[in-house]
Design an enzyme around this catalytic site. Structure first.
Site, PDB file in Angstrom:
ATOM      1  N   GLY A  56     -14.116  -3.372  -0.051  1.00  0.00           N
ATOM      2  CA  GLY A  56     -15.413  -2.882   0.410  1.00  0.00           C
ATOM      3  C   GLY A  56     -15.896  -1.713  -0.427  1.00  0.00           C
ATOM      4  N   ARG A  79       0.824  -1.220   0.000  1.00  0.00           N
ATOM      5  CA  ARG A  79       0.000   0.000   0.000  1.00  0.00           C
ATOM      6  C   ARG A  79       0.855   1.266   0.000  1.00  0.00           C
ATOM      7  NH1 ARG A  79      -4.925  -1.984   3.909  1.00  0.00           N
ATOM      8  NH2 ARG A  79      -6.105  -2.921   2.217  1.00  0.00           N
ATOM      9  N   GLY A 124     -10.432  -9.316  -2.870  1.00  0.00           N
ATOM     10  CA  GLY A 124      -9.127  -9.922  -2.627  1.00  0.00           C
ATOM     11  C   GLY A 124      -8.970 -11.302  -3.238  1.00  0.00           C
ATOM     12  N   LYS A 139     -21.816 -15.358   0.154  1.00  0.00           N
ATOM     13  CA  LYS A 139     -23.217 -15.106   0.500  1.00  0.00           C
ATOM     14  C   LYS A 139     -23.947 -14.195  -0.472  1.00  0.00           C
ATOM     15  CE  LYS A 139     -22.667 -15.327   5.493  1.00  0.00           C
ATOM     16  NZ  LYS A 139     -22.506 -14.405   6.612  1.00  0.00           N
TER      17      LYS A 139
HETATM   18  P1  AMP Z   1     -16.711 -13.231  -0.511  1.00  0.00           P
HETATM   19  O1  AMP Z   1     -15.871 -12.577   0.542  1.00  0.00           O
HETATM   20  O2  AMP Z   1     -18.170 -13.040  -0.337  1.00  0.00           O
HETATM   21  O3  AMP Z   1     -16.229 -12.903  -1.902  1.00  0.00           O
HETATM   22  O4  AMP Z   1     -16.536 -14.791  -0.299  1.00  0.00           O
HETATM   23  C1  AMP Z   1     -15.314 -15.425  -0.440  1.00  0.00           C
HETATM   24  C2  AMP Z   1     -15.382 -16.749   0.223  1.00  0.00           C
HETATM   25  O5  AMP Z   1     -16.398 -17.552  -0.363  1.00  0.00           O
HETATM   26  C3  AMP Z   1     -14.102 -17.533   0.097  1.00  0.00           C
HETATM   27  O6  AMP Z   1     -13.542 -17.679   1.372  1.00  0.00           O
HETATM   28  C4  AMP Z   1     -14.545 -18.860  -0.486  1.00  0.00           C
HETATM   29  O7  AMP Z   1     -13.917 -19.982   0.132  1.00  0.00           O
HETATM   30  C5  AMP Z   1     -16.019 -18.882  -0.197  1.00  0.00           C
HETATM   31  N1  AMP Z   1     -16.721 -19.784  -1.128  1.00  0.00           N
HETATM   32  C6  AMP Z   1     -16.764 -19.713  -2.459  1.00  0.00           C
HETATM   33  N2  AMP Z   1     -17.451 -20.748  -2.981  1.00  0.00           N
HETATM   34  C7  AMP Z   1     -17.851 -21.490  -1.934  1.00  0.00           C
HETATM   35  C8  AMP Z   1     -18.612 -22.702  -1.820  1.00  0.00           C
HETATM   36  N3  AMP Z   1     -19.081 -23.320  -2.915  1.00  0.00           N
HETATM   37  N4  AMP Z   1     -18.848 -23.189  -0.585  1.00  0.00           N
HETATM   38  C9  AMP Z   1     -18.368 -22.547   0.514  1.00  0.00           C
HETATM   39  N5  AMP Z   1     -17.656 -21.409   0.465  1.00  0.00           N
HETATM   40  C10 AMP Z   1     -17.401 -20.887  -0.736  1.00  0.00           C
END
Ligand code: AMP
Length: 389
Positions: free
Chosen positions: A369, A38, A346, A198
């Site tokens: 974010g 950074r 990330g 999610k």
């Molecule tokens: P996000 O921060 O919302 O982009 O989520 C990233 C996280 O989603 C990572 O740590 C991944 O391991 C998790 N992830 C992606 N696909 C899956 C899945 N099919 N089942 C469980 N976790 C997942």
């Protein structure tokens, strides 16, 4: 809305207050910087301001000191590192406001680094008096900290009303150029790829992108909420049961625009190296941990036909091989498309690095974010506060 850039300002002889993102990872005792990425990212704006003849005040938060001084979150080690990178002395202020700091006003060509802004609760509280004190240190304001632009704090918003001009630094300028282009006037067809854990974290992003893009590809755990809402078997995949109605509504509104995985890499447990297989219907007791080969082919074909691509979030449990394959394949597909591509988050950035294709992506956002909020259609307070061009 185009914002004033540091390049538009006459900086000669001016004292510039530059909000930077020096929120670097430190060793536990706060003495050693474990990644100077950074700091290096801020160098172009810093060097530019100095070359133009400005006296430069740099300000950042670091960690979460919760409104009081904490020696493990001091910016002192950063002053040392920055001096090394710039090849010139960097004066370290004892605080970020007050008479002692005012007395240290840098001469043209000199650099003063303020102490952690969040040693004062008034920073996150966007306090007017504190904002005024920060503004009184300088004549011109520049924000190069895109990663905190989604926060309305004294150093990102409050102090601007007390200064005549507020411009984007070079890093911020590049972020805004790409993010505005891809959301307001994307070359078409424009394809968005969304993944991650999610649906609930990305509802605004899904709804906003739906208005902008021509195709929306959904992978990652998010996809299973949609598949369950469609009545497909999802075994013990990660599902948000309280978002099934929302998923149905999104699918009804999107029609053919939205593409979901057609096959899945499944395993009985979420563990690195767990025995896995590829299926089109997820059996009971198994969970979907990555998109399958057929899905990769379908997504790849859509990406190959795109004129611009937005990507946020991994297609599977990217951290645990072999469930990284789908994400890496999508990283390669985005790179190979050769079109305007903007990547945020990330994990997507890590996948792009792992695939060795960083140089082929038009823009990798530095603010997770902030870029997510931008893609969600939110006007970032730290951007809105900058002077319009
Ligand atoms: P996000 O921060 O919302 O982009 O989520 C990233 C996280 O989603 C990572 O740590 C991944 O391991 C998790 N992830 C992606 N696909 C899956 C899945 N099919 N089942 C469980 N976790 C997942």
């Amino acid at each position: 809305m185009a914002k004033l850039s540091i390049r538009d300002l006459d900086l000669k002889g001016k004292t510039v207050f530059m909000r930077v993102d020096f929120n670097v990872p430190l060793s536990e005792d706060g003495q050693t910087i474990t990644s100077d990425k950074r700091i290096r990212a801020s160098l172009p704006s810093i060097q530019y301001a100095l070359e133009q003849g400005a006296g430069l005040i740099l300000a950042s938060h670091l960690g979460r000191p919760k409104g009081k001084p904490n020696p493990t979150m001091s910016l002192k080690p950063i002053a040392v590192k920055l001096a090394e990178l710039l090849g010139k002395p960097v004066a370290m202020a004892p605080d970020c406001v007050g008479a002692a700091v005012s007395a240290m006003r840098p001469k043209p060509g000199d650099v003063l680094l303020l102490e952690n802004l969040r040693y004062h609760a008034e920073e996150e509280g966007n306090d007017a008096e504190f904002s005024k004190q920060l503004a009184s240190l300088a004549g011109v304001y520049v924000n190069d900290a895109f990663g905190t632009a989604h926060r309305a704090h004294a150093s990102t918003v409050g102090m601007i009303q007390f200064l005549p001009q507020a411009a984007a630094g070079l890093l911020m300028d590049k972020e805004l150029e790409y993010l505005f282009k891809i959301t307001q006037d994307p070359p078409r067809p424009c394809v968005a790829i969304l993944g991650g854990a999610k649906v609930s974290d990305k509802i605004e992003v899904i709804e906003n992108l739906m208005k902008i893009v021509d195709r929306l590809l959904i992978g990652g755990a998010m996809a299973y909420t949609f598949l369950k809402a469609k009545g497909e078997p999802v075994g013990k995949s990660l599902v948000e049961d309280d978002k099934l109605d929302l998923a149905r509504k999104i699918m009804a509104d999107a029609g053919a625009k939205l593409l979901l995985p057609v096959d899945h890499v499944v395993a009985a447990e979420l563990k690195e190296g767990a025995p896995c297989s590829t299926v089109t219907a997820i059996p009971d007791g198994q969970m979907g941990l990555d998109i399958g080969g057929k899905t990769v082919e379908e997504f790849r074909a859509v990406i190959a036909g795109a004129k611009s691509v937005i990507w946020n979030g991994p297609m599977g449990v990217f951290e645990k091989p072999p469930f990284d394959k789908g994400t890496v394949a999508i990283a390669k597909a985005v790179a190979e498309s050769g079109v305007l591509s903007v990547v945020g988050g990330g994990d997507s950035e890590k996948a792009i690095k792992a695939a060795g294709v960083s140089g082929k992506i038009s823009h990798i956002s530095t603010g997770g974010g902030a870029s997510l909020e931008f893609l969600g259609g939110v006007e970032l307070p730290g951007v809105a506060a900058l002077t319009n061009r």
